[in-house]
Design a protein around this motif. Structure first.
Motif, mmCIF file in Angstrom:
data_model
loop_
_atom_site.group_PDB
_atom_site.id
_atom_site.type_symbol
_atom_site.label_atom_id
_atom_site.label_comp_id
_atom_site.label_asym_id
_atom_site.label_seq_id
_atom_site.Cartn_x
_atom_site.Cartn_y
_atom_site.Cartn_z
ATOM 1 N N MET A 82 0.823 -1.213 0.000
ATOM 2 C CA MET A 82 0.000 0.000 0.000
ATOM 3 C C MET A 82 0.855 1.260 0.000
ATOM 4 S SD MET A 82 -3.144 -0.654 2.566
ATOM 5 C CE MET A 82 -2.369 -1.699 3.762
ATOM 6 N N LYS A 83 0.391 2.231 -0.771
ATOM 7 C CA LYS A 83 0.926 3.585 -0.748
ATOM 8 C C LYS A 83 -0.282 4.511 -0.741
ATOM 9 C CE LYS A 83 5.266 2.735 -2.996
ATOM 10 N NZ LYS A 83 5.576 1.700 -3.912
ATOM 11 N N PRO A 84 -0.958 4.630 0.430
ATOM 12 C CA PRO A 84 -2.213 5.383 0.476
ATOM 13 C C PRO A 84 -1.999 6.878 0.244
ATOM 14 C CG PRO A 84 -1.580 4.674 2.669
ATOM 15 C CD PRO A 84 -0.592 4.081 1.724
ATOM 16 N N SER A 85 -3.010 7.487 -0.338
ATOM 17 C CA SER A 85 -2.945 8.919 -0.621
ATOM 18 C C SER A 85 -4.360 9.463 -0.800
ATOM 19 C CB SER A 85 -2.141 9.156 -1.899
ATOM 20 O OG SER A 85 -2.033 10.518 -2.174
ATOM 21 N N VAL A 86 -4.510 10.735 -0.488
ATOM 22 C CA VAL A 86 -5.750 11.452 -0.782
ATOM 23 C C VAL A 86 -5.458 12.334 -1.988
ATOM 24 C CG1 VAL A 86 -7.417 13.148 0.037
ATOM 25 C CG2 VAL A 86 -6.555 11.396 1.595
ATOM 26 N N LEU A 87 -6.277 12.202 -3.014
ATOM 27 C CA LEU A 87 -6.066 12.928 -4.271
ATOM 28 C C LEU A 87 -7.279 13.773 -4.617
ATOM 29 C CD1 LEU A 87 -4.742 9.990 -6.472
ATOM 30 C CD2 LEU A 87 -3.370 11.765 -5.399
ATOM 31 N N GLY A 88 -7.026 14.863 -5.271
ATOM 32 C CA GLY A 88 -8.090 15.660 -5.866
ATOM 33 C C GLY A 88 -8.156 15.351 -7.349
ATOM 34 N N LEU A 108 -17.237 1.913 -4.934
ATOM 35 C CA LEU A 108 -17.485 0.476 -5.079
ATOM 36 C C LEU A 108 -16.232 -0.302 -5.457
ATOM 37 C CD1 LEU A 108 -20.951 0.399 -6.881
ATOM 38 C CD2 LEU A 108 -20.426 -0.328 -4.547
ATOM 39 N N THR A 109 -15.242 0.372 -5.994
ATOM 40 C CA THR A 109 -14.007 -0.292 -6.402
ATOM 41 C C THR A 109 -13.111 -0.472 -5.180
ATOM 42 O OG1 THR A 109 -14.195 0.820 -8.535
ATOM 43 C CG2 THR A 109 -12.081 -0.202 -8.025
ATOM 44 N N PRO A 110 -12.721 -1.711 -4.845
ATOM 45 C CA PRO A 110 -11.871 -1.929 -3.670
ATOM 46 C C PRO A 110 -10.564 -1.140 -3.761
ATOM 47 C CG PRO A 110 -12.742 -4.004 -4.459
ATOM 48 C CD PRO A 110 -13.100 -2.960 -5.489
ATOM 49 N N GLY A 111 -10.201 -0.525 -2.668
ATOM 50 C CA GLY A 111 -8.960 0.238 -2.604
ATOM 51 C C GLY A 111 -9.141 1.717 -2.853
ATOM 52 N N THR A 112 -10.342 2.145 -3.213
ATOM 53 C CA THR A 112 -10.599 3.572 -3.418
ATOM 54 C C THR A 112 -11.891 3.960 -2.712
ATOM 55 O OG1 THR A 112 -11.754 3.150 -5.509
ATOM 56 C CG2 THR A 112 -9.418 3.725 -5.656
ATOM 57 N N LEU A 113 -11.960 5.243 -2.344
ATOM 58 C CA LEU A 113 -13.123 5.746 -1.634
ATOM 59 C C LEU A 113 -13.306 7.212 -1.971
ATOM 60 C CD1 LEU A 113 -15.294 5.412 0.640
ATOM 61 C CD2 LEU A 113 -13.514 6.163 2.228
ATOM 62 N N ALA A 114 -14.491 7.591 -2.419
ATOM 63 C CA ALA A 114 -14.791 9.003 -2.653
ATOM 64 C C ALA A 114 -15.021 9.654 -1.298
ATOM 65 C CB ALA A 114 -16.023 9.145 -3.535
ATOM 66 N N TYR A 125 -12.556 14.570 -4.256
ATOM 67 C CA TYR A 125 -11.458 14.096 -3.421
ATOM 68 C C TYR A 125 -11.678 12.619 -3.130
ATOM 69 C CZ TYR A 125 -10.406 18.987 -2.931
ATOM 70 O OH TYR A 125 -10.104 20.296 -3.208
ATOM 71 N N ILE A 126 -10.627 11.834 -3.374
ATOM 72 C CA ILE A 126 -10.711 10.392 -3.146
ATOM 73 C C ILE A 126 -9.541 9.946 -2.285
ATOM 74 C CG2 ILE A 126 -11.857 9.999 -5.371
ATOM 75 C CD1 ILE A 126 -9.133 8.644 -6.214
ATOM 76 N N ALA A 128 -7.105 6.675 -2.091
ATOM 77 C CA ALA A 128 -6.711 5.480 -2.831
ATOM 78 C C ALA A 128 -5.606 4.775 -2.064
ATOM 79 C CB ALA A 128 -6.243 5.842 -4.231
ATOM 80 N N MET A 129 -5.667 3.455 -2.023
ATOM 81 C CA MET A 129 -4.677 2.684 -1.262
ATOM 82 C C MET A 129 -3.373 2.471 -2.019
ATOM 83 S SD MET A 129 -7.137 -0.189 0.535
ATOM 84 C CE MET A 129 -5.786 -1.284 0.842
ATOM 85 N N TYR A 130 -3.413 2.495 -3.349
ATOM 86 C CA TYR A 130 -2.228 2.172 -4.140
ATOM 87 C C TYR A 130 -1.922 3.315 -5.092
ATOM 88 C CZ TYR A 130 -3.444 -2.337 -2.259
ATOM 89 O OH TYR A 130 -3.758 -3.351 -1.404
ATOM 90 N N VAL A 131 -1.147 4.293 -4.622
ATOM 91 C CA VAL A 131 -0.818 5.465 -5.421
ATOM 92 C C VAL A 131 0.701 5.595 -5.478
ATOM 93 C CG1 VAL A 131 -1.093 7.956 -5.697
ATOM 94 C CG2 VAL A 131 -2.932 6.607 -4.691
ATOM 95 N N SER A 132 1.297 5.021 -6.508
ATOM 96 C CA SER A 132 2.742 5.208 -6.673
ATOM 97 C C SER A 132 3.005 6.486 -7.471
ATOM 98 C CB SER A 132 3.366 4.002 -7.366
ATOM 99 O OG SER A 132 2.705 3.737 -8.577
ATOM 100 N N ASP A 133 2.068 6.834 -8.365
ATOM 101 C CA ASP A 133 2.180 8.057 -9.157
ATOM 102 C C ASP A 133 0.812 8.754 -9.136
ATOM 103 O OD1 ASP A 133 2.633 10.068 -10.983
ATOM 104 O OD2 ASP A 133 2.884 8.729 -12.706
ATOM 105 N N PRO A 134 0.703 9.869 -8.407
ATOM 106 C CA PRO A 134 -0.598 10.539 -8.308
ATOM 107 C C PRO A 134 -1.186 10.953 -9.654
ATOM 108 C CG PRO A 134 0.924 11.432 -6.686
ATOM 109 C CD PRO A 134 1.710 10.518 -7.566
#
Length: 154
Positions: A82-88, A108-114, A125-126, A128-134
């Protein structure tokens, strides 16, 4: 056209048996009956929309399977990836329906949340659990989910 298709599906289901399988078969048969009816196929966007809906459903199911496998792999292996991140995510979606559908599909997609929408309704704003490159993650959501949702709803 949807009402006609559902009516034909209901008639089919009444003639066979009351089950979800027969409803789906009746819907498919009704679709083809309407498609081959003289003049109906050329006067309605219904047939294009049904195709887009099926393509979107296939795309979503594929993304769902990939995300589920990624999360399951991370849970079952001793090393966390995991590389969690909050993204816009800047939005092209404008209506409530478009924004809501995007937020629902992301959630609904596992690993992401609005998480939230900006007050000007231009950024989603979401988490995401797997963010290697925003930027790559933003691009995936915009070119994947958002583009297909806009094609479906516009």
């Amino acid at each position: 056209m949807l009402t006609r298709n559902l009516a034909l599906a209901g008639i089919w289901m009444a003639m066979t048996e009351l089950s979800a399988t027969q409803l789906i078969i009746g819907f498919a048969l009704g679709y083809f009956v309407l498609w081959f009816s003289p003049g109906l196929a050329h006067r309605s966007n219904y047939f294009r929309r049904v195709g887009q809906g099926l393509r979107f459903t296939g795309f979503f199911l594929r993304e769902l399977a990939i995300a589920t496998a990624r999360v399951a792999h991370d849970v079952l292996t001793p090393t966390p990836y995991m590389k969690p991140s909050v993204l816009g995510i800047p939005l092209d979606a404008e209506t409530d329906a478009e924004i809501a559908m995007l937020a629902i599909v992301v959630t609904l997609t596992p690993g992401t949340l609005a998480l939230d929408i900006s007050s000007d309704r231009k950024t989603l704003y979401i988490h995401a659990m797997y963010v290697s490159d925003p930027e790559a993650t933003r691009r995936e959501i915009k070119q994947g989910f958002e583009r297909r949702i806009l094609e479906l709803l516009r």
